[in-house]
Design an enzyme around this catalytic site. Structure first.
Site, mmCIF file in Angstrom:
data_model
loop_
_atom_site.group_PDB
_atom_site.id
_atom_site.type_symbol
_atom_site.label_atom_id
_atom_site.label_comp_id
_atom_site.label_asym_id
_atom_site.label_seq_id
_atom_site.Cartn_x
_atom_site.Cartn_y
_atom_site.Cartn_z
ATOM 1 C CG ASP A 209 6.098 -23.014 108.662
ATOM 2 O OD1 ASP A 209 5.502 -23.588 107.946
ATOM 3 O OD2 ASP A 209 6.839 -22.801 109.301
ATOM 4 C CD GLU A 251 -10.547 -16.606 124.724
ATOM 5 O OE1 GLU A 251 -10.432 -15.484 124.160
ATOM 6 O OE2 GLU A 251 -9.278 -16.540 125.807
HETATM 7 C C1 NOJ Z 1 7.249 -25.407 106.164
HETATM 8 C C2 NOJ Z 1 6.229 -24.539 105.105
HETATM 9 O O1 NOJ Z 1 5.369 -25.777 104.652
HETATM 10 C C3 NOJ Z 1 7.450 -24.950 104.542
HETATM 11 O O2 NOJ Z 1 7.248 -24.175 102.992
HETATM 12 C C4 NOJ Z 1 8.639 -23.635 104.830
HETATM 13 O O3 NOJ Z 1 9.127 -23.985 103.894
HETATM 14 C C5 NOJ Z 1 9.414 -24.519 106.322
HETATM 15 N N1 NOJ Z 1 8.491 -24.400 106.658
HETATM 16 C C6 NOJ Z 1 9.386 -22.887 106.359
HETATM 17 O O4 NOJ Z 1 8.682 -22.031 107.166
#
Ligand code: NOJ
Length: 536
Positions: A209, A251
């Protein structure tokens, strides 16, 4: 512990079709209105029948759900609303038995304000080692009443919140998502252990993310428009983190897909160097309007930027953050831009659906892997959520002008006649539109012309054709507004984005059309076809 993964084909991820599950809205096994892992386990045969290679789960960890699970309180526990860790292990094993790999979502930029580290940081006070894992600072102004800098939030509003002892902490997203300090060794160590924790449980991959946001300029200077480098986006130091992650993934034979939103293709490609991430989401394709020249350029640019690092492209039309494809393609502006989101934009859903069907065949014909967001295979439109039911913080932080992302997160319709369309229980956490019976899986399964039938057939054909997936692409001559591309083994995909019907190139076999050809055998507008070209 999970059973071993299915036998690994070499580099399966270079041309996989990966289905994104948003667990809260996929299927509700216990009938409480919230989707869960029991629901997913019960529906695994559906995913196998659809023909996907892997499933990416948006976060299923313990979370107060302020940002749909992207506010993680414990990375090693499954949220009780979704189930237990044991169930996740069973799910991974059961999916493997059906030949489906599992990708989990790691959220390294921030944690929940309920995470033990942040609670400890609040309790320990200014100057403590506990606070050093985050970005705590005194404020500016005579009494520290002003935030330490002027960084814009990814979610509108301020990136700083003041705590009762007077210090401020940084959060690029909501105040309930404090940013971690990636210069701190604990933060690095912890995430390396989290990766091992999930790889050891049999997951095949990890989605990262906000992958370009982790590292910050230690001075936390004010944001200056156009200044390079940006104080928190895409700092050079970030690559060191991904190199160490890559060694861990290797790994276990695991792979990464990064959420990397960067306009500069060269900077983007750096994340995909051979000792870093395997893949990253292709947002230039996702945001591209339904226009032939723009699409062709997006495809060419994508392939050109990936080629020097040897990474395969990914193709994405939609995810849990953006407007659903059939709605977007039915609007006057068919591109996607977070800044342009507002209520009440008209959409011609019949037109959008026609285009989405054509886009499915285009996407699945391109070299690389494809991400399919749950409900996309059903052609679900963006839903209007009543104002008093909206939950997404993006809506609230915009001052109510942005409808937020709930419209693409509505629980799936499984059975046309059942309560909550068979999602489970009677009252789903987000309301489903009253006219969704026709989108339900059971109806679509019985209809050879449905979106679901199109996806199933396309995935079945794609799987059986080594010419699709990873490899090269050649553009064929075509009339203005028509995209005609050849893969190997004589496979050709033609998409007509012009106003007039288009003649097809000579072919031996017509493999699949997104909508029927006209009486003269021409390709109507907003239609795509897969052909086996005539041998010379
Ligand atoms: C990207 C994610 O896809 C989204 O849903 C989220 O709100 C933000 N990152 C923050 O984690």
């Amino acid at each position: 512990m999970a059973a071993p993964l299915p036998p690994r084909t070499t580099d399966w991820w270079r041309d996989a079709v990966i289905y994104q599950v948003y667990p809260r809205s996929f299927a509700d096994g216990d009938g409480d209105g919230t989707g869960d892992l029991a629901g997913v386990r019960a529906r695994l045969p559906y995913l196998a029948e659809l023909g996907v290679d892997a499933v990416w789960f948006t976060p299923w960890y313990a979370s107060p759900m302020v940002d749909g699970g992207y506010d993680v309180a414990d990375y090693r526990a499954v949220d009780p609303a979704f189930g237990t860790l044991e169930e996740a292990e069973k799910l991974i094993a059961e999916a493997a038995e059906l030949g489906i790999r599992v990708i989990v979502d790691i959220v390294p930029n921030h944690v929940s304000d309920q995470h033990p580290w942040f609670r400890a940081a609040l309790a320990a006070g200014p100057g403590s080692p506990e606070r050093a894992r985050f970005h705590f600072r005194p404020g500016r102004g005579t009494h520290g009443e002003l935030p330490p800098n002027d960084w814009p939030s990814q979610f509108a509003g301020s990136t700083w919140t003041r705590v009762p002892d007077g210090e401020w902490y940084l959060h690029l997203f909501t105040p309930e998502q404090p940013d971690l300090n990636w210069a701190h060794p604990d933060v690095r160590r912890e995430h390396e252990e989290i990766l091992r924790f999930w790889f050891a449980r049999g997951v095949a991959g990890v989605r990262i993310d906000s992958a370009a946001l982790l590292t910050k300029d230690p001075e936390l200077p004010d944001f200056v428009e156009g200044h390079d480098p940006h104080p928190y986006i895409d700092l050079d130091e970030i690559h060191d983190i991904y190199r160490s992650w890559r060694a861990i993934a290797d790994e276990y034979g695991g792979v990464f897909v990064g959420e990397v939103w960067l306009p500069d293709p060269e900077r983007f490609a750096r994340y995909l160097r051979p000792d870093e991430l395997h893949t990253a989401f292709n947002f230039s394709f996702l945001t591209c309007p339904w226009e032939p020249d723009r699409l062709r350029r997006a495809i060419d640019d994508t392939l050109a930027e990936h080629a020097p690092v040897g990474a395969p492209a990914t193709w994405v039309l939609c995810n849990h953050d953006v407007t659903r494809t059939v709605t977007r393609y039915g609007r006057e502006d068919t591109g996607f831009d977070f800044a342009a989101k507002r209520f009440g934009i008209p959409a011609d859903l019949a037109l959008g659906t026609r285009r989405a069907r054509a886009a499915a065949l285009l996407t699945l014909a391109l070299p690389g892997s494809v991400y399919l967001y749950q409900g996309e295979e059903l052609g679900l439109p963006e839903a209007d959520i009543p104002l008093d039911r909206i939950q997404d913080p993006m809506h609230f932080r915009s001052g109510g002008t942005d409808p937020g992302r709930d419209g693409c997160r509505v629980p799936l319709p499984w059975e046309a006649e059942a309560p909550a369309y068979g999602f489970g229980g009677a009252a789903p956490w987000l309301p489903q539109p009253a006219d969704w019976a026709g989108y339900a899986v059971d109806r679509q399964r019985a209809d050879p012309d449905s979106m679901l039938s199109l996806y199933r057939e396309a995935l079945r054909l794609r799987r059986g054709e080594p010419g699709f997936g990873d490899g090269s692409l050649t553009w064929l001559p075509a009339p203005a507004g028509v995209l005609s591309l050849a893969r190997t083994d004589g496979l050709v995909c033609v998409v007509n984005l012009s106003d007039a019907p288009a003649d097809l190139p000579p072919y031996d076999r017509l493999l699949l059309t997104s909508d029927p050809l006209d009486a003269e055998g021409r390709l109507p507008r907003d239609t795509a076809v897969w052909l086996r070209a005539t041998h010379d």
